[in-house]
Design a protein around this motif. Sequence first.
Motif, PDB file in Angstrom:
ATOM      1  N   THR A 766       0.806  -1.224   0.000  1.00  0.00           N
ATOM      2  CA  THR A 766       0.000   0.000   0.000  1.00  0.00           C
ATOM      3  C   THR A 766       0.839   1.274   0.000  1.00  0.00           C
ATOM      4  O   THR A 766       0.293   2.361  -0.195  1.00  0.00           O
ATOM      5  CB  THR A 766      -0.949   0.024   1.206  1.00  0.00           C
ATOM      6  N   ARG A 767       2.133   1.165   0.215  1.00  0.00           N
ATOM      7  CA  ARG A 767       2.978   2.363   0.098  1.00  0.00           C
ATOM      8  C   ARG A 767       2.921   2.950  -1.306  1.00  0.00           C
ATOM      9  O   ARG A 767       3.167   4.146  -1.511  1.00  0.00           O
ATOM     10  CB  ARG A 767       4.422   2.011   0.451  1.00  0.00           C
ATOM     11  N   LEU A 773      -3.332   9.439  -1.740  1.00  0.00           N
ATOM     12  CA  LEU A 773      -4.016   9.579  -0.460  1.00  0.00           C
ATOM     13  C   LEU A 773      -3.981  11.020   0.045  1.00  0.00           C
ATOM     14  O   LEU A 773      -3.081  11.792  -0.287  1.00  0.00           O
ATOM     15  CB  LEU A 773      -3.380   8.657   0.585  1.00  0.00           C
ATOM     16  N   PHE A 774      -4.956  11.363   0.854  1.00  0.00           N
ATOM     17  CA  PHE A 774      -5.021  12.682   1.477  1.00  0.00           C
ATOM     18  C   PHE A 774      -5.427  12.502   2.928  1.00  0.00           C
ATOM     19  O   PHE A 774      -6.483  11.931   3.234  1.00  0.00           O
ATOM     20  CB  PHE A 774      -6.045  13.574   0.771  1.00  0.00           C
ATOM     21  N   GLY A 775      -4.580  12.974   3.844  1.00  0.00           N
ATOM     22  CA  GLY A 775      -4.902  12.922   5.255  1.00  0.00           C
ATOM     23  C   GLY A 775      -4.897  11.525   5.846  1.00  0.00           C
ATOM     24  O   GLY A 775      -5.384  11.320   6.960  1.00  0.00           O
ATOM     25  N   VAL A 776      -4.354  10.557   5.113  1.00  0.00           N
ATOM     26  CA  VAL A 776      -4.318   9.169   5.569  1.00  0.00           C
ATOM     27  C   VAL A 776      -2.960   8.585   5.213  1.00  0.00           C
ATOM     28  O   VAL A 776      -2.474   8.761   4.093  1.00  0.00           O
ATOM     29  CB  VAL A 776      -5.428   8.327   4.901  1.00  0.00           C
ATOM     30  N   ARG A 777      -2.334   7.902   6.174  1.00  0.00           N
ATOM     31  CA  ARG A 777      -1.074   7.224   5.893  1.00  0.00           C
ATOM     32  C   ARG A 777      -1.342   5.872   5.251  1.00  0.00           C
ATOM     33  O   ARG A 777      -2.395   5.263   5.442  1.00  0.00           O
ATOM     34  CB  ARG A 777      -0.269   7.048   7.181  1.00  0.00           C
ATOM     35  N   ALA A 778      -0.349   5.398   4.491  1.00  0.00           N
ATOM     36  CA  ALA A 778      -0.519   4.106   3.819  1.00  0.00           C
ATOM     37  C   ALA A 778      -0.718   2.979   4.823  1.00  0.00           C
ATOM     38  O   ALA A 778      -1.386   1.985   4.525  1.00  0.00           O
ATOM     39  CB  ALA A 778       0.695   3.816   2.934  1.00  0.00           C
ATOM     40  N   THR A 783      -7.913   1.741   9.144  1.00  0.00           N
ATOM     41  CA  THR A 783      -8.258   1.024   7.926  1.00  0.00           C
ATOM     42  C   THR A 783      -7.905  -0.454   8.040  1.00  0.00           C
ATOM     43  O   THR A 783      -8.709  -1.329   7.702  1.00  0.00           O
ATOM     44  CB  THR A 783      -7.518   1.643   6.717  1.00  0.00           C
ATOM     45  N   PHE A 784      -6.700  -0.742   8.521  1.00  0.00           N
ATOM     46  CA  PHE A 784      -6.287  -2.133   8.642  1.00  0.00           C
ATOM     47  C   PHE A 784      -7.161  -2.886   9.648  1.00  0.00           C
ATOM     48  O   PHE A 784      -7.568  -4.032   9.405  1.00  0.00           O
ATOM     49  CB  PHE A 784      -4.810  -2.210   9.051  1.00  0.00           C
TER      50      PHE A 784
END
Length: 818
Positions: A766-767, A773-778, A783-784
């Motif tokens: 997902t990197r 993405l915006f405002g969310v880390r991979a 999410t996970f």
Amino acid sequence: MIDALRSDLRYAVRSLRKSPGFATAAILTLALAVGSNTAVFSVVNGVLLRPLPFAEQDRLFMLGEQSRQGGFRPPSYPTFLDWQAQSSAFARLAYVRGGGQRLAGPDGIQSIVVSVVSPGFFATLGEHPLLGRLFTPDEERGGARVAVLSYALWQRLFGGDPHILGKALSLTAGVYSVVGVLPHDVVYPPWVDEQLYAPIATVAATDRALTQRGFHADCRIIGRLKRGITLEQAQADLDGVARAEAATYPEFNADWTSVRLVPLRDEILGDTTPQLLVLVAAVGLVLMIACVNVANLTLARAGARGRELAIRAALGAGRGRVVRQLLTESVVLAALGGTQGAVAAYSAIALLKRAAPAVLPRLDTVWVDGWVLAFALGVTIITAVATGLLPALRAARPDLTDSLKEGTAGAGTGHGRQRLRAALVISEIALAVILVVGAGLLVRSLWQLRAVHPGFDPQGLVTFYISPPPLRAQDPARLAALYTQVQDAARALPGVTSVALTNFTPLAGGGLPSPVEIPGRAPDPLHDPRVWFMTVSPGYFRTMRIPVRAGREFTEADLASGTAVLVNEAFARAFWPGLDPIGRQVTLHKAVQGRPDFGEPIPGTVVGVVGDVRHFGLDAPPEPEVYVPFTRNVWGHMSLVVRAAIAPAGLLATLSRTVRQVDPEIPMTLSGGRSAAGTVDITAGLASRQLDTWLLGSFAVSALVLAGIGIYGLLAYSIGQRRREIGIRLALGASRGDVVSQIVGDGVRLAGVGIGLGVVIALVVTRLLAALLFGVRAGDPPTFLGVVALLTLVSLLASYLPARRAAQLDPLTALRSE
């Protein structure tokens, strides 16, 4: 050999007819996989793989000036002329500048994009017309009033009239005669599909922008490299010219000492490539999941046919013969699934072209052609082999004793085959986790974007773009009076609660950066942010519901005299951090109608600070802005913003008629066939992200369903093989709850291994989504965790259904059937 293949084929069809449930599930699964892959490949083929409609596209570049700090801008027309005269690396250089002009027609005045081009523009592109001809050298040099239409403009305005050649068009710059029409896939610059091209010499005498070295807006330079010249040589050649320009014209070019060469293909495609590659990876995962699923179904069916296959082997059928027979069945399944998938892909492409015409470039080149059908055939063959080879090899093993025993009562469950099927289900779940995590990240990102406050209230807002007649625009006093008339007429409409004017509406992406002078503060070009110059009427902030954080907004008295200006919070933070901005001095420079450079200074005293507004998209942070009363710098165009207590849709037509009554020469239609009036939609800039999220989300749902089917199928097959064992346990006193818990536990343990493996892989994969993405880390934990919970729930449901059916077995019936 041919007879044997025919025999295998007939037997395969008869065999599949006897197992309609298996055949239907396999065909639909393969149709989903082949269809989605074919649809996405058709888009990739049309957008990325299909060559541009320009001859020798690898030699075409878009050229721009680059500053020492990495800034980029298109060159001015005088700079282009210098490059053309001094550069030796390019066979041709061409300049194009787009701008709005008014076109008079039977349906009234319309605003269209007219791109004026330098001599040799079409020759630089290596282009040929679809209809008529292009400009001759004499027409280009002499300024003949001739025009070439883009295909889209020809279709919309003239209905594709084959007799368009020679038609006279009345534009702002004069009457032009149509001499040609371009092919449908030729559009440059890529600003808008609908363009009219004219020789630049036709406006050279009246367009002062072409004489200004400080003008860099709405223009492009393209170049065609000479054969044998490398990119590095061209770069060095133009860098030398840029350094000479910087030394000769330091007031305009002091910091712009190099040139950036962007392949024309990269400019046209923009950031589409990574988006499409993500979709390719997603449908690839769907294909893998589908193949694993069908392979699992085939293994289960082969297990059920163990006695049949063992008897055939005992009667002399070799291993290769059995493998060939089972592969033939897989080929039949794949062929049926692939055919249905190709038909589904055709419908999906048509739907995509209607849903996303402005999101993907070159979408008109996407269609189902020979390459797409060949791809579908290739995917079908791959799936046939992938779904059939392993089960066939497994089923055709030479240990006849074990195979015969597995088909008899109480012979066991085929532990080797069971372990293989379990491994396939684990891999299927792991792949599903990767896909669902990717979709979840995009959904979270889109959610974060939608939660961003734009700085104003878009509900109930209607805008109207006012493009005054040229003669009126040349007189600031008459122009201001026209704007006031339009504003007063709109204010009198029923249901209208507030009306105002602005030169640039929020989220529209337009703006004009202005030089700013602040007493006692030395300019810092390396670190000072851009400042955007906004002109508005009193009541603008009330109409837009932009909060006034300190001081006051404009009054009617500010229109006639005074030096009142307002700044936004970003301006105050950047230039007066920790200080009170009210009463401080700031100087802008006036934008003059008909001139691209800035004119006389506009001194101002800050009387208010307003909230930050996002002008360039929800994902773009607010930038410093200075607002001045619109009468202090009368703009050549304005936007009317209207807030109404009635439904905006019902106000649009009324507003258009009202503006037309004030001045019939104000265009009702803009380039692209859009109405000059419209509602404010804060999600308009999210179309590309929404499309990515929708597509990846649909693939993720497919993966979830297939993973659930995989777990269900494995447990259902296992229960079928263990009917005698379950019957004995129930007869000996085991409760039905014990049976359910054991089977559900088996399914959840299986899913747990797959989920764990998928999470580990997803953390790495997902990197690649980081840029989308915006405002969310991979590696976003919510999410996970959400995906783990979702897959666990699906696994529980898929395990419970066969477990419940097993618990309802009648022990006597189960034992008697054995």
